[in-house]
Scaffold this active site. Structure first.
Site, short mmCIF file in Angstrom:
data_model
loop_
_atom_site.label_atom_id
_atom_site.label_comp_id
_atom_site.label_asym_id
_atom_site.label_seq_id
_atom_site.Cartn_x
_atom_site.Cartn_y
_atom_site.Cartn_z
N SER A 7 81.75 1.92 -34.21
CA SER A 7 82.13 1.01 -35.30
C SER A 7 82.62 -0.31 -34.72
CB SER A 7 83.24 1.64 -36.13
OG SER A 7 83.88 0.63 -36.89
N HIS A 32 77.75 1.05 -36.49
CA HIS A 32 78.43 1.22 -37.79
C HIS A 32 79.20 -0.06 -38.12
CE1 HIS A 32 80.32 3.85 -40.86
NE2 HIS A 32 81.46 3.23 -40.58
N ASP A 34 81.82 -1.73 -40.81
CA ASP A 34 82.81 -1.42 -41.84
C ASP A 34 83.10 -2.65 -42.68
OD1 ASP A 34 83.54 1.37 -41.50
OD2 ASP A 34 84.19 0.76 -39.50
N MET A 36 84.98 -4.35 -45.70
CA MET A 36 86.20 -4.12 -46.50
C MET A 36 86.51 -5.38 -47.30
SD MET A 36 88.60 -2.22 -43.71
CE MET A 36 87.94 -1.01 -42.55
N HIS A 65 78.87 0.60 -44.01
CA HIS A 65 79.82 1.38 -44.80
C HIS A 65 80.57 0.41 -45.71
CE1 HIS A 65 83.74 4.02 -44.58
NE2 HIS A 65 83.27 3.92 -45.81
N MET A 67 83.23 -0.46 -48.09
CA MET A 67 84.53 -0.10 -48.68
C MET A 67 84.91 -1.24 -49.62
SD MET A 67 86.17 1.43 -45.21
CE MET A 67 84.89 0.64 -44.25
N MET A 136 84.96 10.89 -45.10
CA MET A 136 86.05 10.18 -44.43
C MET A 136 87.07 11.19 -43.90
SD MET A 136 85.27 7.06 -44.36
CE MET A 136 86.76 6.57 -43.50
N ASP A 174 83.89 9.99 -40.24
CA ASP A 174 84.38 8.66 -39.89
C ASP A 174 85.91 8.65 -39.96
OD1 ASP A 174 84.84 5.94 -39.63
OD2 ASP A 174 83.65 5.35 -41.38
#
Ligand code: DX5
Ligand code: ZN
Length: 217
Positions: A7, A32, A34, A36, A65, A67, A136, A174
């Site tokens: 990540s 990966h 992330d 957010m 991913h 979020m 998660m 994750d």
């Protein structure tokens, strides 16, 4: 076979391209990313521009991913930026089946993500729309948190659901994945391990990925 997805949340963003290339050379299988939004999770990180930069740095699959609340509003932008898979938090999208279908319509792999408290039952009626389930193993928002062992029974239950579906769906975990937790999650049924701190914060990324694979075996 277990795949490792470092990540970039834990990468040195001042040298993102070098860190991504370093992870690829070290044996990473996926990268990966992330995303957010400061609403679904307290933290704010990356948008499509960063996915575009990662795309230029590697040929590995990019595992995004999301979020973010209402991820359906952002799918096209991330697809266009070069994502290979888009995973949405089931808690953040009202019409999950429609969102997963939209991801596949963009030609991308559709993933659903479960927060630690979210039951696997949320997936039962969308199995046909899934290419990936991400469980998660920490509360999303930050790298370097401690693994939550209470998620292990859920990984097992998701593995059962996937096996009953008789269809190719990846099971990814994750959060807090390191050599000391990798064995338990793989034993429970995980086959893709996201790893931030335990890869990018290590001086020798190849040794870090080897250690994860050895622990997973
Ligand atoms: C957590 C993110 C993770 C995070 C994992 O909100 O979804 O992908 O980067 O970090 P580590 O492996 O350090 O727990
Ligand atoms: Zn993640």
């Amino acid at each position: 076979m277990v795949r490792i997805a470092p990540s970039i949340l834990s990468a040195d963003l001042g040298r993102l391209a070098e860190d991504v290339r370093d992870a690829e050379a070290a044996g990473a299988d996926w990268i990966h990313v992330d995303v957010m939004d400061g609403r679904f999770v307290p933290n704010i990180t990356f948008g499509p521009a960063i996915v575009r930069a990662v795309r230029k740095a590697t040929t590995l699959p990019i595992d995004v991913h999301l979020m973010v609340v209402e991820p359906e509003r952002h799918l096209a932008a991330f697809a266009e930026a070069g994502a290979d898979g888009l995973s949405v938090q089931v808690e953040a999208t009202t019409h999950l089946q429609r969102t997963l279908h939209a991801i596949r319509e963009l030609g991308k792999r559709a993933g659903a993500v479960l927060n630690p408290h979210t039951p696997e039952e949320n997936l039962r009626y969308v199995l046909a729309d899934l290419d990936l389930v991400l469980v998660m193993t920490v509360n999303p928002g930050f790298g370097g948190q401690a693994f939550l062992p209470a998620t292990l029974p859920k990984i097992r239950r998701v593995r059962e659901l996937i096996d009953q579906a008789k269809q190719s769906i990846d099971l990814e975990v994750d959060g807090g994945i390191a050599p000391d937790t990798a064995h338990a999650v793989v034993e429970a049924g995980a086959r893709v391990l996201v790893a931030g701190h335990s890869v990018f914060d290590q001086p020798d990324r190849a040794a870090a990925i080897r250690a994860l694979r050895a622990a997973a075996a």
